[in-house]
Structure formats: structure tokens, C-alpha cells
Design a protein around this motif. Structure first.
Motif, short mmCIF file in Angstrom:
data_model
loop_
_atom_site.label_atom_id
_atom_site.label_comp_id
_atom_site.label_asym_id
_atom_site.label_seq_id
_atom_site.Cartn_x
_atom_site.Cartn_y
_atom_site.Cartn_z
N GLY A 140 0.81 -1.21 0.00
CA GLY A 140 0.00 0.00 0.00
C GLY A 140 0.85 1.26 0.00
O GLY A 140 0.54 2.23 -0.72
N LEU A 141 1.91 1.27 0.80
CA LEU A 141 2.83 2.42 0.82
C LEU A 141 3.49 2.62 -0.54
O LEU A 141 3.60 3.76 -1.03
N THR A 142 3.93 1.53 -1.15
CA THR A 142 4.57 1.62 -2.47
C THR A 142 3.59 2.10 -3.53
O THR A 142 3.93 2.91 -4.40
N LEU A 143 2.35 1.62 -3.46
CA LEU A 143 1.33 2.06 -4.40
C LEU A 143 1.00 3.54 -4.21
O LEU A 143 0.78 4.27 -5.19
N ASP A 144 1.00 3.99 -2.98
CA ASP A 144 0.79 5.41 -2.69
C ASP A 144 1.88 6.27 -3.33
O ASP A 144 1.60 7.30 -3.95
N ARG A 145 3.14 5.85 -3.20
CA ARG A 145 4.24 6.58 -3.83
C ARG A 145 4.18 6.47 -5.36
O ARG A 145 4.57 7.40 -6.07
N PHE A 146 3.67 5.34 -5.83
CA PHE A 146 3.52 5.15 -7.28
C PHE A 146 2.58 6.21 -7.86
O PHE A 146 2.89 6.82 -8.90
N TYR A 147 1.46 6.44 -7.22
CA TYR A 147 0.53 7.45 -7.70
C TYR A 147 1.12 8.85 -7.59
O TYR A 147 0.89 9.71 -8.45
N CYS A 148 1.87 9.10 -6.53
CA CYS A 148 2.47 10.43 -6.37
C CYS A 148 3.48 10.74 -7.47
O CYS A 148 3.60 11.89 -7.91
N VAL A 149 4.20 9.72 -7.94
CA VAL A 149 5.25 9.93 -8.93
C VAL A 149 4.70 9.85 -10.35
O VAL A 149 4.98 10.71 -11.19
N VAL A 150 3.92 8.83 -10.63
CA VAL A 150 3.46 8.58 -11.99
C VAL A 150 2.27 9.46 -12.36
O VAL A 150 2.13 9.87 -13.51
N PHE A 151 1.40 9.74 -11.39
CA PHE A 151 0.22 10.58 -11.64
C PHE A 151 0.23 11.78 -10.69
O PHE A 151 -0.61 11.88 -9.79
N PRO A 152 1.17 12.70 -10.86
CA PRO A 152 1.28 13.82 -9.91
C PRO A 152 0.07 14.74 -9.88
O PRO A 152 -0.22 15.35 -8.86
N LEU A 153 -0.67 14.83 -11.00
CA LEU A 153 -1.86 15.68 -11.03
C LEU A 153 -3.00 15.12 -10.19
O LEU A 153 -3.89 15.86 -9.78
N LYS A 154 -2.98 13.82 -9.94
CA LYS A 154 -4.02 13.19 -9.13
C LYS A 154 -3.57 12.99 -7.69
O LYS A 154 -4.30 12.40 -6.88
N ARG A 155 -2.37 13.46 -7.36
CA ARG A 155 -1.81 13.20 -6.04
C ARG A 155 -2.67 13.77 -4.92
O ARG A 155 -2.94 13.09 -3.93
N ASP A 156 -3.12 15.02 -5.08
CA ASP A 156 -3.90 15.66 -4.01
C ASP A 156 -5.26 15.01 -3.83
O ASP A 156 -5.87 15.17 -2.76
#
Length: 401
Positions: A140-156
């Protein structure tokens, strides 16, 4: 659940995937080789026990330190502290159970757990739940970082504290549900120190251990980290070509902030993989009943695999400290604040008597001054004989009060 717990024919063991070969005919099939394996497992010597205890103690200290480290206001709106706190809370029972079990084995008191059905059932339930939960929290932590890096516009919108709490709660419930059959799936053998999983749950427990607790989480962690690394490398190359040096340096700082969390994920993969591979090999060898020399060799290396496996449950705090000066600064600040607060409390207590005495001396000085003034006034006053010194002193004293 560890390498040794995938075997059933080892006297004196407290197994989790026991009865893998149904615990009956396997004793005769493995006669001879079983004696060697049992000797490697039970005669580990004091060195292994010392390493086990040290690893557990350091791991528990690190898990407790996660809470003050990530308890500041600056982390209140972030998602990753939720995963790290859940990990710290779930990893502590694993470390304590391993330490207790190995200590009982070292002091030849395994019967305290193995012969007590209620204690053995509760131990297996807690251990299976937490060992299943821990790698999935890392996923879950890795997937959270995955979204932050790969999809930065959806991070918030995706990487929020609320959604991280929901994910961790769902993973906890999932792990509990998977372990519920064990509450009525454990049996004891009369006259032995072993408690077994019942025969009808052997395949189910083996599937959980081999797939859900080990191999599948490791595979997901590996794939997600590879994708994150590739995306970061491409982003760095793009910025070098189309952005200025100053903006590129700012983005590099943002990339560096991911390093501690990526290291936590990578180190979880590194510490889980050896035991996962070894358990898979042992399972295949036991089912096929072949190549006993390889089986014996793996059990010789089992103490190393187990210590490495235990490190997974207590390493996160130390990874943060080693990989980030920012986290080191935070923990130093918190420790200094505690020391300063302690000194301030002592100073407040020590100054209180001095303040009281100074106030008393000040009141005494005012009273003496008013008395002298009243005496001088009474001696020089001729036109107003009705104004007595007692009245003057009383009025001045009331004002000073």
C-alpha cells in the motif's frame, strides 16, 4: 510464519503449516534425514538466541520511535505516515511472538505454548494476521508513492490521509478474515510439545503463506518500484533538456524526498525474499519427498534467513534515520524540546520560593516605610491633632494591598 514452520516432522517445533504431510506417514518417510534437520533446528546455540533478542529489541525501539517522529503538524495532512504507523503497530506483535517462541525453545520450555491449545491458537491467529498484514501495508505504501510519482496531477485527490486510513483499515480487516479459520483449526498432540493445524486447513494455510504472505507482495513491490524508478529517471532526463538549472534543482530535491520511502519498500523486498524463496523450495521438496540433502542444507542456513526476516518488522525507523537528514533533524528537535521542557519545569519550581520571599520582603519594606512616615507626620503635625498615626497607616496599608 517462517521456513521451519512449513515442516511437520520436527519434534519440539511449534509449527504453523504443520501437518503438511499430515504428520503421520511423514515421520517414517523422513526417518534419518529428519534427525539431521531436527538437530539443526533445535541445537542453534546461544549465539542465534542472542542475535534474535537483539534484533527484536532494536526493532521494538524503532517501531515505538516512529510515532513521535511522524507525529508533528507537518505530517498531519500526508498519507505515508499513516502506512508507517500502521506498520509499526502491526510489526510489534510479530517481533514479540518470535522472541518469546525462540526464548522458550532455547530454555526448553516450548510446552508452555505447544501443549496449551488456547494459547497456541491465539498465538497462531495473531502471528498469521500480522505477518499477512505487514507486507501488504508495504504494498500500500509503495502504491501510494507510485501514484504520487506517476500521476502527480491526481496526487492531491488520491494520496490523502483519509484514503490511506481506509486502505490500511481494509487491509487489516482482510488479514483478520483470512486468519479466522485458525481460531477453530488448531490441534494438540498428547504427550508432545507440538500444536498442529488441522488437516483440512493445511492447503489453505500453505496457500496463504506461499502466495498472499510472501511471493505475491514481493512481486508487487518489485514491479511498482521498477516503474517508479523508470519514471523518475525519465523525468530527470526531461528536466535536464527542457528546464533551467534552478528549477531542475528544485525538482531534484522533490525526488530526493522519495528516497527514504522507496528504501523502506526496497528493503522490505530484500528481507522478505530469501525466506519466501526458501519456504517455496522446502515446500516443493517436502511434497515431492526428494533431494533431502538440499533440504538439510537449507535448514543449516535457516537462522540467517530468520534473522533477516525479523529485520523486516523493525527496520523502518532506522532506514528513515540513515537516508534523510530531515528526519534526523526532526527527531533531534523533539528530543531537545523534551529536555528544554523538563528544565523549564524545574526552573519554575525552583524560582517559586524566591518569588514568594521577594514579595514578602517588598511588603515588609512598604509597611516599615509607611510606619516611619506616619511617625514623622505625627511629630510634625500640630494643626490636625485629630488625624492619628493609626488611621494613616491603615489607609496606606490598604492601598498597598
Amino acid at each position: 510464519m517462517t521456513l521451519e514452520e512449513t515442516t511437520t516432522s520436527m519434534p519440539g517445533e511449534i509449527n504453523d503449516v504443520d501437518a503438511l504431510t499430515n504428520g503421520t506417514d511423514s515421520n517414517t518417510e523422513f526417518n534419518g534425514t529428519d534427525q539431521n534437520i531436527s538437530r539443526f533446528i533445535n541445537n542453534r546455540g546461544p549465539a542465534y538466541w542472542y542475535f534474535n533478542v537483539i534484533t527484536v529489541v532494536l526493532g521494538l525501539v524503532g517501531n515505538f520511535m516512529i510515532f513521535p517522529l511522524l507525529g508533528g503538524v507537518k505530517f498531519s495532512s500526508l498519507s505515508f505516515p499513516v502506512y508507517l504507523r500502521f506498520l509499526a503497530f502491526s510489526d510489534c506483535p510479530v517481533l514479540m511472538i518470535f522472541c518469546i517462541k525462540e526464548s522458550l525453545r532455547y530454555f526448553q520450555s516450548s510446552y508452555l505454548i505447544g501443549s496449551n491449545l488456547a494459547v497456541c491458537t491465539l498465538t497462531k491467529f495473531i502471528k498469521n494476521t500480522t505477518t499477512t498484514l505487514s507486507p501488504w501495508l508495504v504494498v500500500g505504501l509503495t502504491l501510494d508513492r507510485f501514484y504520487c510519482v506517476v500521476f502527480p496531477l491526481k496526487r492531491d485527490r488520491i494520496c490523502t490521509r483519509r484514503k490511506a486510513t481506509i486502505v490500511c483499515s481494509c487491509l487489516t480487516g482482510f488479514s483478520v478474515v483470512l486468519s479466522l479459520p485458525l481460531l477453530n483449526g488448531v490441534k494438540t498432540v498428547p504427550g508432545s510439545q507440538i500444536c498442529f493445524i488441522k488437516d483440512y486447513l493445511v492447503s489453505y494455510s500453505t496457500f496463504i503463506r506461499m502466495v498472499l504472505t510472501a511471493n505475491l507482495p514481493c512481486l508487487l513491490i518489485l514491479v511498482l518500484n521498477i516503474v517508479i524508478g523508470i519514471h523518475i529517471q525519465r523525468s530527470v532526463t526531461f528536466r535536464k533538456r527542457f528546464t533551467s538549472t534552478s528549477s531542475g534543482s528544485t525538482e531534484n530535491k522533490l525526488d530526493k524526498s522519495l528516497l527514504p520511502l522507496m528504501l523502506i519498500s526496497i528493503m522490505a523486498f530484500v528481507t522478505l525474499l530469501p525466506s519466501s524463496i526458501a519456504d517455496s523450495v522446502v515446500l516443493i521438496l517436502l511434497v515431492t519427498k526428494s533431494d533431502f540433502k538440499t533440504l538439510t542444507f537449507i535448514f543449516k542456513l535457516w537462522p540467517v534467513f530468520n534473522i533477516l526476516y525479523l529485520m523486516n518488522f523493525g527496520q523502518n525507523f532506522y532506514i528513515l534515520m540513515a537516508s534523510s537528514a530531515n528526519y534526523r533533524k526532526i527527531i533531534k528537535t523533539k528530543l531537545k524540546c523534551q529536555n528544554v521542557n523538563g528544565r523549564n519545569n524545574n526552573d519554575t519550581v525552583s524560582r517559586t520560593p524566591g518569588q514568594v520571599s521577594a514579595f514578602v520582603n517588598f511588603r515588609t519594606y512598604i509597611n516599615e516605610s509607611s510606619t516611619r512616615q506616619s511617625e514623622q507626620h505625627s511629630q510634625t503635625s500640630v494643626t490636625s491633632p485629630t488625624l492619628g498615626s493609626d488611621d494613616c497607616c491603615t489607609d496606606f496599608t490598604e492601598i498597598t494591598k
